[in-house]
Motif scaffolding. Sequence first.
Motif, PDB file in Angstrom:
ATOM      1  N   THR A 188       0.825  -1.211   0.000  1.00 47.36           N
ATOM      2  CA  THR A 188       0.000   0.000   0.000  1.00 47.36           C
ATOM      3  C   THR A 188       0.860   1.263   0.000  1.00 47.36           C
ATOM      4  OG1 THR A 188      -1.760  -1.186   1.145  1.00 47.36           O
ATOM      5  CG2 THR A 188      -1.841   1.203   1.224  1.00 47.36           C
ATOM      6  N   LEU A 189       1.951   1.234   0.736  1.00 50.02           N
ATOM      7  CA  LEU A 189       2.874   2.381   0.719  1.00 50.02           C
ATOM      8  C   LEU A 189       3.364   2.646  -0.694  1.00 50.02           C
ATOM      9  CD1 LEU A 189       4.959   1.570   3.931  1.00 50.02           C
ATOM     10  CD2 LEU A 189       3.527   3.609   3.600  1.00 50.02           C
ATOM     11  N   ASN A 190       3.728   1.576  -1.391  1.00 52.93           N
ATOM     12  CA  ASN A 190       4.226   1.721  -2.762  1.00 52.93           C
ATOM     13  C   ASN A 190       3.139   2.274  -3.677  1.00 52.93           C
ATOM     14  OD1 ASN A 190       6.671   0.740  -4.577  1.00 52.93           O
ATOM     15  ND2 ASN A 190       4.797   0.266  -5.684  1.00 52.93           N
ATOM     16  N   THR A 203       9.590  -1.472  -6.263  1.00 55.43           N
ATOM     17  CA  THR A 203       9.832  -0.340  -5.367  1.00 55.43           C
ATOM     18  C   THR A 203      11.164   0.329  -5.687  1.00 55.43           C
ATOM     19  OG1 THR A 203       8.561  -1.496  -3.670  1.00 55.43           O
ATOM     20  CG2 THR A 203       9.914   0.351  -2.946  1.00 55.43           C
ATOM     21  N   LEU A 204      12.145  -0.456  -6.081  1.00 48.50           N
ATOM     22  CA  LEU A 204      13.449   0.106  -6.418  1.00 48.50           C
ATOM     23  C   LEU A 204      13.342   1.073  -7.597  1.00 48.50           C
ATOM     24  CD1 LEU A 204      15.676  -3.095  -6.040  1.00 48.50           C
ATOM     25  CD2 LEU A 204      15.865  -1.013  -4.670  1.00 48.50           C
ATOM     26  N   TYR A 205      12.709   0.626  -8.700  1.00 46.25           N
ATOM     27  CA  TYR A 205      12.669   1.532  -9.850  1.00 46.25           C
ATOM     28  C   TYR A 205      11.638   2.653  -9.652  1.00 46.25           C
ATOM     29  CZ  TYR A 205       8.793  -1.211 -12.106  1.00 46.25           C
ATOM     30  OH  TYR A 205       7.623  -1.855 -12.423  1.00 46.25           O
ATOM     31  N   SER A 206      10.632   2.414  -8.799  1.00 44.39           N
ATOM     32  CA  SER A 206       9.676   3.484  -8.520  1.00 44.39           C
ATOM     33  C   SER A 206      10.339   4.602  -7.714  1.00 44.39           C
ATOM     34  CB  SER A 206       8.471   2.918  -7.758  1.00 44.39           C
ATOM     35  OG  SER A 206       7.789   1.956  -8.530  1.00 44.39           O
ATOM     36  N   LEU A 207      11.097   4.223  -6.700  1.00 48.27           N
ATOM     37  CA  LEU A 207      11.839   5.230  -5.932  1.00 48.27           C
ATOM     38  C   LEU A 207      12.851   5.937  -6.829  1.00 48.27           C
ATOM     39  CD1 LEU A 207      12.696   6.697  -3.383  1.00 48.27           C
ATOM     40  CD2 LEU A 207      14.047   4.679  -2.733  1.00 48.27           C
ATOM     41  N   SER A 208      13.470   5.197  -7.731  1.00 47.30           N
ATOM     42  CA  SER A 208      14.414   5.794  -8.679  1.00 47.30           C
ATOM     43  C   SER A 208      13.733   6.867  -9.517  1.00 47.30           C
ATOM     44  CB  SER A 208      14.996   4.704  -9.581  1.00 47.30           C
ATOM     45  OG  SER A 208      15.735   5.275 -10.639  1.00 47.30           O
ATOM     46  N   LEU A 214      19.727   2.415  -7.650  1.00 47.39           N
ATOM     47  CA  LEU A 214      18.526   1.629  -7.352  1.00 47.39           C
ATOM     48  C   LEU A 214      18.100   0.791  -8.555  1.00 47.39           C
ATOM     49  CD1 LEU A 214      16.491   4.364  -5.437  1.00 47.39           C
ATOM     50  CD2 LEU A 214      17.372   2.233  -4.454  1.00 47.39           C
ATOM     51  N   CYS A 215      18.110   1.379  -9.745  1.00 46.62           N
ATOM     52  CA  CYS A 215      17.749   0.614 -10.954  1.00 46.62           C
ATOM     53  C   CYS A 215      18.748  -0.503 -11.221  1.00 46.62           C
ATOM     54  CB  CYS A 215      17.661   1.545 -12.162  1.00 46.62           C
ATOM     55  SG  CYS A 215      16.162   2.544 -12.201  1.00 46.62           S
ATOM     56  N   GLN A 216      20.010  -0.222 -11.049  1.00 51.70           N
ATOM     57  CA  GLN A 216      21.032  -1.254 -11.259  1.00 51.70           C
ATOM     58  C   GLN A 216      20.860  -2.395 -10.260  1.00 51.70           C
ATOM     59  OE1 GLN A 216      24.499   1.265 -10.936  1.00 51.70           O
ATOM     60  NE2 GLN A 216      24.709   1.475 -13.160  1.00 51.70           N
ATOM     61  N   GLU A 217      20.505  -2.041  -9.011  1.00 53.57           N
ATOM     62  CA  GLU A 217      20.265  -3.078  -8.006  1.00 53.57           C
ATOM     63  C   GLU A 217      19.070  -3.941  -8.411  1.00 53.57           C
ATOM     64  OE1 GLU A 217      18.945  -3.511  -3.290  1.00 53.57           O
ATOM     65  OE2 GLU A 217      19.648  -1.569  -4.052  1.00 53.57           O
ATOM     66  N   ARG A 246      10.767  -2.360 -17.343  1.00 51.02           N
ATOM     67  CA  ARG A 246      10.531  -1.121 -16.605  1.00 51.02           C
ATOM     68  C   ARG A 246      11.828  -0.604 -15.972  1.00 51.02           C
ATOM     69  NH1 ARG A 246       5.024  -0.662 -14.894  1.00 51.02           N
ATOM     70  NH2 ARG A 246       3.796  -0.898 -16.808  1.00 51.02           N
ATOM     71  N   SER A 247      12.639  -1.528 -15.487  1.00 52.80           N
ATOM     72  CA  SER A 247      13.900  -1.105 -14.884  1.00 52.80           C
ATOM     73  C   SER A 247      14.798  -0.431 -15.910  1.00 52.80           C
ATOM     74  CB  SER A 247      14.614  -2.307 -14.257  1.00 52.80           C
ATOM     75  OG  SER A 247      13.854  -2.862 -13.207  1.00 52.80           O
TER      76      SER A 247
END
Length: 1093
Positions: A449-451, A494-499, A521-524, A538-539
């Motif tokens: 939900t946070l995402n 969440t990683l690519y969204s935060l990115s 973040l995207c690379q991770e 998406r990444s």
Amino acid sequence: MPSSSESRCIRLEFISGNNLQVPSGRIPAGIYVSINVDSLRRWKSTIRVLSSDESVAWGNTLTLSSHDSPALSMEIRASYEVDRMLGSGEIIGKLQISWDELLDYGDEPFDLSFPPIRDVCPSLTLKAVVSPVYSDIARDTDAGHARFAEYATSGTVSHLNDAVQHFQLVLDQCPVGHPDHAAALTNLAYARLDGYIENHHQDIGTTTSLFRKTLALRPQGHPDHASSLYNLVRALIWRYSKESTTIYVEESAQLCCKLLTLCPEGTYLRSIGIDSLVDYAMKNLPIDTSDEGIHLRRNMLELCLMGQQHRPNALDKLSWALFLRFTQHSDIDDIDESIHLRREAVSLCLEGHSDRSDYLNNLAFSLKNRFDYQGKPNDLDEVITLYEETLRLCPVGRESRDFSLDNLGVALVARFNKRGDIDDIARAISLHREALTLRPPGHPHRDTTLNNLAFALKTRYDELDISEDLNEAIDWYRESLRLKRHDDPDRHITLYSLSSALCSRFIQMKTNEDVQEAIQLCQEGLASLPSLHPGRSRSYAWLQRAYLSRYCIQHNPVDLSLAVENFRLSSSHPTQGFPERIVQAYNWTLEAEQHGHESALEAYSIFFELLDAHLATRSSATSRREAAAAFHYARSLPVDAASCAIRHDNLRRAVKLVEQGRGQQWSLASRLKTPVEDLESANSKLAHDYVELSKRVYNAAQSSATITDRVAADRAATEYRRLTMQWGAAVAKIRDLPAFSRFLLPPWYENLQAAARHGPVIILIASQYSCSAIIVPTIASPGQYDTQSIMGPKVPRNDLIVLLRTVWDQIMLPIINVLENVLDLKHRSRIWLCPTAAFTSIPLHAAHPFQTKADGSKQPCLEDLYICSYTPTLSALVRSRQMMKRRVAPSFGTIGQGQPGAGKGKALLAVDSELELVHRLVPATANRTTISGDEATRAGALQALEENTWVHLACHGKQDPTQPYNSHFVMRDEHLTLLDIMERNIPHAEFAFLSACHTAVGDEETPDEVIHLAAGLQFSGFKSVIGTLWEVNDAVAKHVVEAFYKYMFMDLKDGAGSVMDCTRAAWALNRATHAVKTKVPLEQRMVFIHIGV
């Protein structure tokens, strides 16, 4: 009736038994009746299987003599074997009755009631054969049954142990090879299993092994095969329930499929035991996306007939397996079938069903994923409707309300991204906030939900540029990421969204730490995903945005190169749907153009290839246009691509790109109408297969176009894809032939140059980057010449003289200079105009200097110098020329409708006289027919179009600017639409004169598609068409019509000549408009244009 039975024989017929329940609760293989004949003999009926209503039918008889015992002891017993019985089984009821009591009933059927079991009294009517005296094995078996029955009622472990000892003793006396070995195994295993279930025995492995041995001794066809299967399934399920080892529930599910086929509805075993086992196995069987796993799920579904309570669950479980396989392999058939199955599940769970909200939610989930992959707007609308209903079924206080709130919010964000209604994004944020209150810290789904809330806030920031939204989104993304485990399968989201959010803040605040973190973040995320994971696309997309953001600020060429590479990867990733990849390719073209990167041409080509593949998945012309209109923001790409190629001095590629990008609707539809004469000569079988498959694909497309029911539409789409795959395989075989390697592929420049065989083709390109004309000559290389745009406000469009003079000066004069001085093209030669974008709305053929020479003569206009025709695309002109090989005896049909009826337009008073005029001017050598008035219906007009090689049509014409396939000719009853015309294949057709308004006006949304009535007739087979650009005055137009046909057939007067030649139409129209200058005003002369050969 005598009161004594002495010296009498009594023949008892045992008919049936009712209310038969086993005291221990064990499932019997069958029921029989036992009677003591004398001290040494007992009679037993045949063993019959219980029906679902706890009844048995026998039909046996027993004859008793007076020498037998004066009193009979009757027993109803449960047998646990249908074949050879070990022991006497478990007693259900026991009754003593005398001979006299039997005789009191006379010759009529009678019932005997036994003492009650669970408040129900068994009753009998019976049958018999002589049975031997008990053996020691039988006595031990019966003792075991008795002790087991006591255990079942009392739960005393010592009784169970005694039963097991008795059954073990029997098994010891019945070694392998003994006829009762299987029965002895079953009795021992069954007792041990019940002990395991009650935690009184622990060795389930030995018990399962005993049941397996029994099943091996009772193969399919054995009368006890079904009960042995049931026992093994029961053991496996209980073992799984305690050990949670997947292999046991998988094996039980496979055996359930076999068992259900052996136990039809109505059998006792089916109603008492099997359904509950099947339901348990179905619910606990893990989702397996392998072919074997899906095959097992299909088998289980086939065995769950309509009306069975666990059919919805079977449908849903199979749909989950197909959905997950779709996420792995992107086979659209899997998601379509998943949706079809879930629709059925919803239909079986009506309002009030406890599981309806779950099945609604799952159906919406599958539809949302298909929308993400294909971009069909109807799917998204249905998703929101389903989620709204799910939320209604989950009021405040219900446990699953948080899921419904979150899901509806996500769907509303998706609709906002498509339609831009700010109310959608505001409501989505509100729903996610409510869901978050239902998922406080510690809730297992709080991170999701946070995402979702962060994504909605970031989406609103992108639209309204509210900094508070962006900062709040970043905070929620960080908390969501903190809550996710490193092995969470959705962590990359969440990683690519935060990115993405950090990139936006970097662009706003120019803080290097933000963009650096965004890249990391995207690379991770990419490092955690396998090469074919759908999340990689998406990444890649967000990683390119991070690099591009940094490039825009710091101007490091390495960042631009990295951004382009990630554009390339995201637009080509095979697991992502076409719409998403098309968007990535489109963005790539914009950025490459903006930053002058050399990959721009590559980006344009990929965009067109993806769009073509995407449109090819749609079965109807209307749905293809709707799919193309979804990318309305990219409608300038064909001309932008050509402009890019021109700027790179690659004119051949410019021609190919503008051809590839324009007219995709026509090129996709024409694939099924491609002439195959050359192919027939090379390989007649392949030609036949291709033609037949083309017909089937075409018919499937036509039938699907009228379907409104969503379930039927999904089935039709699946069938259409199946046929197109077969069609594609046939095309691939054709391309293996030496001379057909380019069959139906985008043509090379050399193929397109064939359009200029009888005169140069002038492609006018109006791009945001440049305005140019490419002249494709009959031979030699193409030439490019700059033109000017005249679409600004400085030109008064209502001043026709000024407009045409501007067209002459700024567009056509430079081209005329090239035609005269470079190509040395003689005056009165033919030229073809192929306008694009803004040029499609300009009457180029009517360009005029309106000037006088020094000697007092008027300076010639374009139509004085050359004979102009138009062509929608070069391919359309090439195709028409190829079809000219088919010539048949000419027939001329005139179609007129001057009295269309109320509400369909004013009366056209000159139509009938126009038809008479045309009829007089057409050579007598042609077969002539006329339909008008009441005969000029939609069906009549279509028939005339199909039956005649030449057609003249005089009526009202209406262009629909928003849905051009609904553009139409007004007939007496129904409209004759562009779609009606396109559905016809008339290869023998040659010429059509459309004496109607707006027959050559294109589509507002996609002007480069040239979707109008004249183009539709050309597509259906007419090689040469005269259409109109705007409204026609029917009284004035008759002068043009008369002059045209006089010139058209002037060489055929008095029987001279022998051929009606449609290639003369452009010349005849040119001459006619000159001839009527004094009768027809300029605006009505220039309204007529020629299209085609």
